[in-house]
Design a protein around this motif. Sequence first.
Motif, PDB file in Angstrom:
ATOM      1  N   PHE A  52      -2.634  -4.977  -1.157  1.00  0.00           N
ATOM      2  CA  PHE A  52      -2.917  -5.274  -2.564  1.00  0.00           C
ATOM      3  C   PHE A  52      -3.132  -6.773  -2.774  1.00  0.00           C
ATOM      4  O   PHE A  52      -4.141  -7.192  -3.357  1.00  0.00           O
ATOM      5  N   TYR A  53      -2.209  -7.583  -2.298  1.00  0.00           N
ATOM      6  CA  TYR A  53      -2.311  -9.023  -2.556  1.00  0.00           C
ATOM      7  C   TYR A  53      -3.368  -9.696  -1.692  1.00  0.00           C
ATOM      8  O   TYR A  53      -3.946 -10.709  -2.097  1.00  0.00           O
ATOM      9  N   ALA A  54      -3.637  -9.138  -0.516  1.00  0.00           N
ATOM     10  CA  ALA A  54      -4.745  -9.671   0.271  1.00  0.00           C
ATOM     11  C   ALA A  54      -6.052  -9.490  -0.484  1.00  0.00           C
ATOM     12  O   ALA A  54      -6.916 -10.380  -0.498  1.00  0.00           O
ATOM     13  N   ILE A  92      -5.230   0.724  -4.345  1.00  0.00           N
ATOM     14  CA  ILE A  92      -4.500   0.532  -5.607  1.00  0.00           C
ATOM     15  C   ILE A  92      -5.166  -0.569  -6.433  1.00  0.00           C
ATOM     16  O   ILE A  92      -5.332  -0.437  -7.652  1.00  0.00           O
ATOM     17  N   TYR A  93      -5.563  -1.639  -5.781  1.00  0.00           N
ATOM     18  CA  TYR A  93      -6.274  -2.718  -6.489  1.00  0.00           C
ATOM     19  C   TYR A  93      -7.546  -2.181  -7.154  1.00  0.00           C
ATOM     20  O   TYR A  93      -7.805  -2.460  -8.330  1.00  0.00           O
ATOM     21  N   HIS A  94      -8.335  -1.425  -6.416  1.00  0.00           N
ATOM     22  CA  HIS A  94      -9.592  -0.924  -6.970  1.00  0.00           C
ATOM     23  C   HIS A  94      -9.351   0.088  -8.091  1.00  0.00           C
ATOM     24  O   HIS A  94     -10.116   0.142  -9.063  1.00  0.00           O
ATOM     25  N   ILE A  95      -8.292   0.889  -7.978  1.00  0.00           N
ATOM     26  CA  ILE A  95      -7.967   1.842  -9.045  1.00  0.00           C
ATOM     27  C   ILE A  95      -7.595   1.099 -10.321  1.00  0.00           C
ATOM     28  O   ILE A  95      -8.084   1.424 -11.417  1.00  0.00           O
ATOM     29  N   VAL A  96      -6.738   0.097 -10.185  1.00  0.00           N
ATOM     30  CA  VAL A  96      -6.348  -0.702 -11.354  1.00  0.00           C
ATOM     31  C   VAL A  96      -7.569  -1.401 -11.946  1.00  0.00           C
ATOM     32  O   VAL A  96      -7.740  -1.462 -13.167  1.00  0.00           O
ATOM     33  N   TYR A 137     -11.592  -1.965 -16.294  1.00  0.00           N
ATOM     34  CA  TYR A 137     -12.961  -2.023 -16.791  1.00  0.00           C
ATOM     35  C   TYR A 137     -13.260  -0.845 -17.711  1.00  0.00           C
ATOM     36  O   TYR A 137     -13.998  -0.980 -18.686  1.00  0.00           O
ATOM     37  N   GLY A 138     -12.691   0.321 -17.409  1.00  0.00           N
ATOM     38  CA  GLY A 138     -12.931   1.481 -18.249  1.00  0.00           C
ATOM     39  C   GLY A 138     -12.327   1.352 -19.632  1.00  0.00           C
ATOM     40  O   GLY A 138     -12.932   1.770 -20.628  1.00  0.00           O
ATOM     41  N   LEU A 139     -11.141   0.761 -19.700  1.00  0.00           N
ATOM     42  CA  LEU A 139     -10.443   0.657 -20.981  1.00  0.00           C
ATOM     43  C   LEU A 139     -10.737  -0.637 -21.722  1.00  0.00           C
ATOM     44  O   LEU A 139     -10.912  -0.629 -22.946  1.00  0.00           O
ATOM     45  N   ASN A 140     -10.774  -1.753 -20.976  1.00  0.00           N
ATOM     46  CA  ASN A 140     -10.845  -3.063 -21.627  1.00  0.00           C
ATOM     47  C   ASN A 140     -12.122  -3.842 -21.330  1.00  0.00           C
ATOM     48  O   ASN A 140     -12.294  -4.945 -21.847  1.00  0.00           O
TER      49      ASN A 140
END
Length: 299
Positions: free
Chosen positions: A205-207, A260-264, A269-272
């Motif tokens: 995730f952090y990478a 997880i990064y791409h899902i978030v 982008y979908g919501l905000n």
Amino acid sequence: MNKRAVNISSLVILLALLSFILEMCLYYFIPQHIVTVAVAVVISLALTHFFLETSLNYDYCFLHASFMTIASIGFCMVIYFLQPNQWIQYDYSLIALIIFNWLTPFIYCFLRDFADRGPRFDDYLFFFHGMSILFLVIYAIGIIKQFFVTPLLPPYDSLPFGAHNFIPFMATGNYLETALSQNESIHQMVVYILEMIVLAIPFGFYAKVYTRNFPFPARLAIYLGCPLAIELLQYVTGNGYGDIDDYSLTIIGTAIGIAIYHIVQAISYGLNKRNFLEDRTVTKNLIFHFEGTNTFDIR
């Protein structure tokens, strides 16, 4: 710093100190340490909500979370080095206490920023990066401990004569096949696999977070190279196992972290209509500027 900011900072430190004293007392007096962790989560959630709503700023949430996390680490280390001790025992609930003192405010503030249509609250990016750096320092210490000091080892023996396995999951598959055919428990193997995968998820995730603007070949080299470097260090130093199966499990965990990064990102982008790592104020100003330009052109 104005008088109100000083007052809020003092209140944050005072309440965090009282919360930490309560956690220590609960850990000492209540044998069921899961109670201490549960109370810590509830208190952390309540205080984070209070600080955010009172100050309209994520800075004080970071001050509270960092104080509680660092204090929990200190408490854990003291108890660990006091062992054996008949009055207070060390167990892994202390690790859970550290994790949840960090994780609870992080998730709460992340969700609040996600749902904020304002921007109503300030300095979320400072909070995110500050909490991330705090976590990464702890994570690096944990990786060193789990791979080199008290290394995780698979339940099967090393190959004879110093031989090494170069085929992914061959040793793991052989162990599982033998255990199942002999009706033996595979609990240790499952736990080991999950531990190796979970340990690598934060790295993935952090990478991705901190190399998202790198060219893809550079990112791929980091994703594959860092786990490989750990396995090679284990092999050279003789600490740990240094096996292809460990490397493969770490790559799986890294891939999950990237996913997880791409899902978030997709949800954001979908919501905000924005990157969740972008400053909300800048994004809003750009939208208003774009809309104003279009209105002027139509006229």
